[in-house]
Enzyme design. Structure first.
Site, PDB file in Angstrom:
ATOM      1  N   SER A 193       0.820  -1.222   0.000  1.00  0.00           N
ATOM      2  CA  SER A 193       0.000   0.000   0.000  1.00  0.00           C
ATOM      3  C   SER A 193       0.848   1.264   0.000  1.00  0.00           C
ATOM      4  O   SER A 193       0.382   2.325  -0.388  1.00  0.00           O
ATOM      5  CB  SER A 193      -0.831   0.076   1.279  1.00  0.00           C
ATOM      6  OG  SER A 193      -1.961  -0.627   1.200  1.00  0.00           O
ATOM      7  N   ALA A 226      -2.242   0.450  10.039  1.00  0.00           N
ATOM      8  CA  ALA A 226      -1.485  -0.818  10.120  1.00  0.00           C
ATOM      9  C   ALA A 226      -1.468  -1.573   8.775  1.00  0.00           C
ATOM     10  O   ALA A 226      -2.461  -1.533   8.045  1.00  0.00           O
ATOM     11  CB  ALA A 226      -2.108  -1.697  11.197  1.00  0.00           C
ATOM     12  N   GLY A 228       1.504  -0.168   8.197  1.00  0.00           N
ATOM     13  CA  GLY A 228       2.318   1.049   8.211  1.00  0.00           C
ATOM     14  C   GLY A 228       2.889   1.524   6.888  1.00  0.00           C
ATOM     15  O   GLY A 228       3.783   2.367   6.867  1.00  0.00           O
ATOM     16  N   ASP A 245      -4.756   2.724  14.598  1.00  0.00           N
ATOM     17  CA  ASP A 245      -5.240   1.410  14.137  1.00  0.00           C
ATOM     18  C   ASP A 245      -5.242   0.459  15.320  1.00  0.00           C
ATOM     19  O   ASP A 245      -4.328   0.508  16.154  1.00  0.00           O
ATOM     20  CB  ASP A 245      -4.326   0.858  13.014  1.00  0.00           C
ATOM     21  CG  ASP A 245      -5.060  -0.115  12.104  1.00  0.00           C
ATOM     22  OD1 ASP A 245      -5.624  -1.090  12.620  1.00  0.00           O
ATOM     23  OD2 ASP A 245      -5.067   0.116  10.878  1.00  0.00           O
ATOM     24  N   ASP A 281      -6.678   5.428   5.003  1.00  0.00           N
ATOM     25  CA  ASP A 281      -6.814   4.270   4.111  1.00  0.00           C
ATOM     26  C   ASP A 281      -7.713   3.215   4.760  1.00  0.00           C
ATOM     27  O   ASP A 281      -7.561   2.022   4.510  1.00  0.00           O
ATOM     28  CB  ASP A 281      -5.393   3.712   3.837  1.00  0.00           C
ATOM     29  CG  ASP A 281      -5.354   2.657   2.734  1.00  0.00           C
ATOM     30  OD1 ASP A 281      -6.238   2.674   1.857  1.00  0.00           O
ATOM     31  OD2 ASP A 281      -4.438   1.823   2.750  1.00  0.00           O
ATOM     32  N   LYS A 310     -12.953   3.451  -1.198  1.00  0.00           N
ATOM     33  CA  LYS A 310     -13.115   2.099  -1.755  1.00  0.00           C
ATOM     34  C   LYS A 310     -14.442   2.058  -2.503  1.00  0.00           C
ATOM     35  O   LYS A 310     -15.467   2.508  -1.982  1.00  0.00           O
ATOM     36  CB  LYS A 310     -13.131   1.043  -0.644  1.00  0.00           C
ATOM     37  CG  LYS A 310     -12.087   1.254   0.455  1.00  0.00           C
ATOM     38  CD  LYS A 310     -10.684   0.897   0.028  1.00  0.00           C
ATOM     39  CE  LYS A 310      -9.682   1.270   1.109  1.00  0.00           C
ATOM     40  NZ  LYS A 310      -8.284   1.179   0.698  1.00  0.00           N
TER      41      LYS A 310
HETATM   42  C1  LIG Z   1      -6.066  -1.206   3.898  1.00  0.00           C
HETATM   43  S1  LIG Z   1      -5.534  -1.338   5.536  1.00  0.00           S
HETATM   44  C2  LIG Z   1      -4.406  -0.003   5.672  1.00  0.00           C
HETATM   45  C3  LIG Z   1      -3.074  -0.280   5.095  1.00  0.00           C
HETATM   46  C4  LIG Z   1      -2.114   0.833   5.397  1.00  0.00           C
HETATM   47  N1  LIG Z   1      -2.484   2.089   4.733  1.00  0.00           N
HETATM   48  C5  LIG Z   1      -0.715   0.486   4.948  1.00  0.00           C
HETATM   49  O1  LIG Z   1      -0.193   1.169   4.044  1.00  0.00           O
HETATM   50  O2  LIG Z   1      -0.115  -0.439   5.502  1.00  0.00           O
HETATM   51  C6  LIG Z   1      -6.900  -0.738   6.420  1.00  0.00           C
HETATM   52  C7  LIG Z   1      -6.658  -0.622   7.915  1.00  0.00           C
HETATM   53  O3  LIG Z   1      -7.749   0.147   8.448  1.00  0.00           O
HETATM   54  C8  LIG Z   1      -7.939  -0.294   9.761  1.00  0.00           C
HETATM   55  N2  LIG Z   1      -9.273   0.153  10.210  1.00  0.00           N
HETATM   56  C9  LIG Z   1     -10.473  -0.163   9.705  1.00  0.00           C
HETATM   57  N3  LIG Z   1     -11.447   0.474  10.391  1.00  0.00           N
HETATM   58  C10 LIG Z   1     -10.818   1.211  11.333  1.00  0.00           C
HETATM   59  C11 LIG Z   1     -11.276   2.087  12.356  1.00  0.00           C
HETATM   60  N4  LIG Z   1     -12.569   2.336  12.526  1.00  0.00           N
HETATM   61  N5  LIG Z   1     -10.360   2.684  13.138  1.00  0.00           N
HETATM   62  C12 LIG Z   1      -9.042   2.459  12.949  1.00  0.00           C
HETATM   63  N6  LIG Z   1      -8.556   1.634  12.008  1.00  0.00           N
HETATM   64  C13 LIG Z   1      -9.437   1.012  11.221  1.00  0.00           C
HETATM   65  C14 LIG Z   1      -7.776  -1.807   9.685  1.00  0.00           C
HETATM   66  O4  LIG Z   1      -7.427  -2.331  10.962  1.00  0.00           O
HETATM   67  C15 LIG Z   1      -6.650  -1.939   8.675  1.00  0.00           C
HETATM   68  O5  LIG Z   1      -5.401  -2.106   9.308  1.00  0.00           O
END
Ligand SMILES: C[S@@+](CC[C@H](N)C(=O)[O-])C[C@H]1O[C@@H](n2cnc3c(N)ncnc32)[C@H](O)[C@@H]1O
Length: 364
Positions: A193, A226, A228, A245, A281, A310
């Protein structure tokens, strides 16, 4: 499909262009076609999975102004169409291409032979390379290459014996063949990502903005951080980042000393003081994300934001329009908003938004 008549027969740099050609992510031809159809000078032709869309101008019609690729969400590249070569001889494709290339009496700063980003297009990669070399040699021989020309020649191979010949102004077109920035995965980044945010900085900001807005010591919040990958892009630029996260963050990234991890809900978190950047994200309904970003910007919690929407639903174009209007309306229209389906995006788009200030110009 839209039809209209217009006024003159020549447009970009006096060229007699017969339409527009846009490259897009395969599967998003419908959305790209909806965007091109706003140019009411012809009709739009698109085939699902082909990776490109054409606007065919009505006889004698032209668009009123030259459009930039930056203004389009679903177009990776935008070209003026000069002509088509069908049934090219496989042992002499240049015999079909050169008359189209020479018709306008133009010289070109460069020439790219490309294929759409489709399964069929990928099979044409070796042919593209060979034909590109032959085309450049022929153009040099005819003295049709000139580094000072603002125009780049494009040949889009749609089949081994068929091509659309087009061109673009280097100032208003994507500077990568196929409209695809080939980014190398950075060593140490925790997820793929990371390339999305790197591409977003490259595509949605210009050189001067990157220099001004991505400086060491600046601050950011990354919602849904996460493991990261996005945080890595910020930390790598010495931007102090609060990563939100419930999931675990990459251990090596946390050792950088510029990242603070908070295991809280991204929809509830508020920073103690305004940050330079909000990036997001989180995988969530796009309109929920748009409302969240709109609130951060309207409440002055961040100066600018980059976020991902998305788009798994059917009416993706309508959803994008709705989400962008949620963000725009929250700031009463005083906003710079730029959206793109990046090469590293899948069923999603990436958006930059910032409250408009006196210093800000919007080239998009
Ligand atoms: C697509 S991943 C992100 C990847 C990240 N941008 C990277 O580059 O590694 C989406 C993340 O959003 C988090 N997430 C989803 N809903 C969330 C919320 N309400 N609060 C915090 N984190 C959330 C998930 O735990 C997941 O780790």
């Amino acid at each position: 499909m839209t039809h209209a008549t217009a006024t003159s027969e020549r447009n970009l740099h006096g060229l007699a262009a017969t339409g527009l050609l846009a490259y897009c992510r395969p599967g998003f031809e419908g959305e790209c076609a909806q965007e091109l159809a706003r140019d009411a000078s012809g009709f739009v032709r698109a085939e699902r999975g082909s990776g490109f869309v054409e606007l065919v101008r009505s006889e004698g019609a032209v668009a009123t102004e030259d459009s930039s690729w930056r203004e389009f969400i679903f177009a990776r590249q935008l070209l003026q169409v000069l002509g088509r070569a069908d049934a090219m001889a496989r042992n002499d494709r240049l015999a079909s291409l050169l008359p189209i290339v020479e018709r306008n009496g133009q010289r070109w700063c460069d020439a790219w032979v490309e294929a759409p980003d489709s399964d069929e297009g990928r099979e044409l990669a070796a042919l593209c390379r060979a034909l590109n070399a032959a085309l450049v040699t022929a153009l040099k021989r005819k003295r049709l290459l000139d580094p000072a020309s603002p125009l780049r020649l494009h040949v889009c191979l749609t089949a081994p014996d068929a091509a659309i010949v087009g061109c673009a102004d280097v100032a208003t077109s994507a500077p990568w063949p196929g409209g695809i920035p080939r980014l190398r995965f950075p060593r140490g980044a925790p997820s793929r990502s990371t390339l999305k945010l790197e591409e977003a900085f490259l595509v949605l900001l210009d050189d001067e903005e990157r220099a001004r807005w991505l400086k060491p010591g600046m601050t950011a919040v990354d919602l849904g951080a996460a493991p990261g990958g996005w945080t890595w892009q910020l930390a790598h630029r010495s931007i102090r980042t609060i990563a939100i996260d419930n999931g675990p963050m990459d251990a090596a990234l946390m050792e950088s000393g510029v990242v603070e991890h908070r295991r809280v809900d991204g929809f509830r978190y508020r920073p103690p003081r305004a940050v330079d950047w909000l990036v997001c994200d989180m995988v969530e309904q796009p309109r929920r994300i748009a409302e969240l970003i709109a609130r951060w910007l309207a409440d002055g919690l961040c100066r600018r934001a980059i976020f991902n929407l998305k788009l798994p639903m059917k009416k993706r174009w309508d959803e994008v329009q709705l989400c962008l209007s949620i963000v725009r309306d929250a700031l009463g229209g005083a906003i710079d908003i730029r959206a793109k389906q990046l090469y590293h995006d899948r069923e999603e788009i990436t958006v930059f938004a910032a409250r408009r200030s006196g210093e800000s110009r919007n080239p998009f």
